[in-house]
Design a protein around this motif. Structure first.
Motif: not given
Length: 122
Positions: A9-13, A17-24
């Motif tokens: 998955i990729t994230v924008e920033v 919290t963005v990284i952890l939410d995407a990983a989850e």
């Protein structure tokens, strides 16, 4: 037999919290689409690109119910020029009788471009 279940998955920033939410989100979809039970998991590798430094995405795996004792390791992805940026990759090594062709590999957001041939229809 141990099989690898891949996901990305990729994230924008680069924010915790963005990284952890995407990983989850990614790991939950990998677990759900493959009916993975923690006791069947040998280990999990998590890699991130060089531009993600604000969090250890493996943290969310250990927080899943029953996953406390699953060995999880974070690492950096190889920094290849022009490669996909802000990307989290997960490889779950699971004991399963599922055929290789029947494993559901999960690619979300811009990570779909890594393996468009494995894109799952919802």
């Amino acid at each position: 037999m141990i099989r690898g279940v891949r996901g990305a998955i990729t994230v924008e920033v680069d924010e915790e919290t963005v990284i952890l939410d995407a990983a989850e989100r990614l790991v939950k979809e990998m677990i759900g689409k493959n009916a993975i039970i923690a006791d069947d998991v040998a280990s999990v590798f998590v890699s991130v690109t060089d531009d993600l430094t604000s969090a250890f995405p493996a943290k969310v795996i250990r927080l899943q119910e029953g996953w406390t004792y699953v060995p999880v390791m974070c690492m950096k992805e190889i920094d290849v020029p022009n490669s996909l940026q802000k990307c989290i990759r997960i490889m779950i090594h699971v004991n399963t009788n599922t055929a290789q062709k029947d494993i559901n590999h999960i690619y979300l957001e811009r990570a779909i471009q890594l393996r468009p041939d494995l894109k799952q229809e919802n």
